[in-house]
Design a protein around this motif. Structure first.
Motif, PDB file in Angstrom:
ATOM      1  N   GLU A 181      -4.350  26.250  54.677  1.00 24.86           N
ATOM      2  CA  GLU A 181      -4.559  25.918  56.086  1.00 24.86           C
ATOM      3  C   GLU A 181      -5.747  26.685  56.670  1.00 24.86           C
ATOM      4  O   GLU A 181      -6.474  26.168  57.523  1.00 24.86           O
ATOM      5  N   ALA A 182      -5.967  27.914  56.202  1.00 25.17           N
ATOM      6  CA  ALA A 182      -7.139  28.670  56.648  1.00 25.17           C
ATOM      7  C   ALA A 182      -8.421  28.011  56.164  1.00 25.17           C
ATOM      8  O   ALA A 182      -9.435  27.993  56.878  1.00 25.17           O
ATOM      9  N   LEU A 205      -6.418  40.043  52.560  1.00 27.59           N
ATOM     10  CA  LEU A 205      -5.770  39.234  53.594  1.00 27.59           C
ATOM     11  C   LEU A 205      -5.992  39.817  54.979  1.00 27.59           C
ATOM     12  O   LEU A 205      -6.192  39.088  55.957  1.00 27.59           O
ATOM     13  N   TRP A 236      -9.521  39.064  56.081  1.00 21.77           N
ATOM     14  CA  TRP A 236      -9.710  37.635  56.348  1.00 21.77           C
ATOM     15  C   TRP A 236      -8.923  37.168  57.573  1.00 21.77           C
ATOM     16  O   TRP A 236      -8.988  35.990  57.930  1.00 21.77           O
ATOM     17  N   ILE A 293      -0.687  29.105  53.575  1.00 22.18           N
ATOM     18  CA  ILE A 293      -1.450  29.914  54.530  1.00 22.18           C
ATOM     19  C   ILE A 293      -2.929  29.896  54.182  1.00 22.18           C
ATOM     20  O   ILE A 293      -3.799  29.698  55.041  1.00 22.18           O
ATOM     21  N   LEU A 294      -3.242  30.091  52.919  1.00 24.29           N
ATOM     22  CA  LEU A 294      -4.637  30.089  52.493  1.00 24.29           C
ATOM     23  C   LEU A 294      -5.254  28.700  52.619  1.00 24.29           C
ATOM     24  O   LEU A 294      -6.406  28.555  53.045  1.00 24.29           O
ATOM     25  N   LEU A 301      -5.558  37.079  57.896  1.00 22.35           N
ATOM     26  CA  LEU A 301      -4.389  36.287  57.514  1.00 22.35           C
ATOM     27  C   LEU A 301      -3.123  37.118  57.330  1.00 22.35           C
ATOM     28  O   LEU A 301      -2.047  36.555  57.114  1.00 22.35           O
ATOM     29  N   THR A 319      -0.357  36.432  59.836  1.00 20.36           N
ATOM     30  CA  THR A 319       0.287  35.144  59.563  1.00 20.36           C
ATOM     31  C   THR A 319       1.318  35.291  58.453  1.00 20.36           C
ATOM     32  O   THR A 319       2.415  34.714  58.521  1.00 20.36           O
TER      33      THR A 319
END
Length: 398
Positions: free
Chosen positions: A122-123, A66, A69, A119-120, A71, A74
């Motif tokens: 939307e990424a 994460l 990446w 979260i993933l 994230l 977030t």
């Protein structure tokens, strides 16, 4: 799925990759491929932000992913608490281990699936992947040679759409429709399985992860979002069957009291923030996970007992292994993904199976945890090596 409750529209008739499943494994794979320029369609019958069974805990390898990446901030901003220690309780003995700062990771996390899955996803969308919720793959398209060339996708409106693709990926869980359609065999099956009962308690007052072990059972406390702590009880499936007559609540409290009277007292003195949920158990497996025009990732291809709380970490690791193979652009590379995965996870799989058997004394389970730690360190080392090699771009399997 649109706000009106209708399945989301599909914008094209052809994509480089179609992914069935929009949770951790599918969304992460989609994000990585879309970031490298591939056209990706993700379908899933779920509603955005819906919950699912989960142990929540992210091990170091998952936090490393994460962070790499972009994230992790977030995840923190969503109110996910940072875990600074993990404590193992073996009967009367407790061993607290601080989470050491290493490899850019200074803490662990245990997000609710209502947090990490969106979260993933939307990424993935931000990277250019198209997401169609309220839809599912119901069949595969094949050419004359039997190679998978796309998928038939259905929506809740009853309308089917054929979509061509160079690769179809099943990230659709342990009972994967894609695995069934391609006839993916289970090449290795665990010998043990644990059942579990879990629920969420508000303001339980625990610091860090806590894992408790006693003869024939295990319980744990995992702090997560919104001031909640997931408190679980893992037990042999035969004991879980008693919940049919005694009720989940009774069996849950009995196991908590058996393994940790201290945790049981904390639970009794706290407020529940959810109903209890039960999982009857399922033997782990390693499925064949790559073939002509298809691949499996996450629980669709590899599932092990949740007692070691490694499922999300598995999903994020394997998403990168598969994405790198796809970007290499050949069937051999995708086949190599499975070989790499199997070589890496066999030790994790086997030690988890031994822990899930409950056929150990406290000294033996301590030794199994040391073995598990070594396997997880090897996992981190592999990911560090991968991150030193940039991923390719815009090459799908032809």
């Amino acid at each position: 799925m649109t706000r009106s409750g209708q399945p989301a529209p599909i914008g094209r008739h052809r994509y480089d990759v179609v992914i069935a499943g929009a949770r951790c494994a599918g969304a992460a794979t989609a994000m990585l491929l879309a970031r490298r320029g591939l056209s990706v369609l993700v379908v899933d019958p779920m509603r955005r932000g819906s919950d699912t069974l989960s142990t929540h805990a992210l091990m170091r390898a998952a936090v490393l992913q994460l962070a790499r990446w972009g994230l992790l901030d977030t995840l923190r901003a969503a109110g996910t608490p940072t875990i600074r220690s993990t404590t193992f309780h073996y009967g009367e003995e407790s061993i607290t281990l601080p989470i050491k700062q290493r490899d850019g990771v200074d803490g662990l996390y245990a997000p609710r699936r209502t947090v990490i899955d969106p979260i993933l996803l939307e990424a993935a969308e931000a990277a250019g992947a198209e997401v169609a919720l309220g839809r599912s793959v119901v069949d595969l398209l094949r050419d004359r040679d039997g190679r998978v060339r796309g998928a038939t996708i259905a929506g809740t409106d009853g309308r089917d759409v054929d979509v061509a693709a160079d690769l179809v990926i099943g990230a659709d869980g342990v009972r994967s429709r894609i695995a069934s359609l391609v006839g993916a065999v289970e090449e290795h099956v665990a010998t043990s399985a644990t059942a579990s009962i879990y629920g969420y308690r508000r303001d339980l007052g625990v610091d860090g992860f806590h894992w408790y072990y006693a003869a024939g059972a295990s319980v744990g406390a995992i702090p997560t979002n919104d001031g909640d702590t997931c408190v679980f009880a893992s037990l042999p499936p035969k004991l879980f069957e008693l919940s049919r007559s005694k009720g989940l609540e009774t069996v849950y409290r009995e196991v908590l009291e058996q393994v940790s009277p201290e945790l049981a007292a904390r639970v009794a003195g706290s407020a529940p923030s959810s109903k209890l949920r039960g999982f009857a158990g399922l033997q782990g497996f390693l499925r064949r996970s790559a073939g002509s025009g298809w691949a499996l990732v996450g629980d669709a291809g590899y599932f092990k007992d949740p007692l070691t709380a490694h499922g999300i970490t598995d999903a994020l690791r394997d998403a990168e292994l598969l994405a790198r193979a796809v970007l290499a652009g050949s069937d051999d590379a995708v086949a190599g993904y499975q070989q790499t995965r199997d070589g890496l996870v066999r030790g994790l799989f086997e030690v988890t199976d031994r822990i899930a058997s409950f056929e150990w004394d406290l000294q033996q389970v301590k030794e199994l945890h040391l073995q598990l730690s070594r396997e997880m360190n090897a996992e981190v080392d592999l990911l560090k090596t991968l991150h030193e090699t940039p991923m390719g771009s815009r090459r799908a399997v032809a």
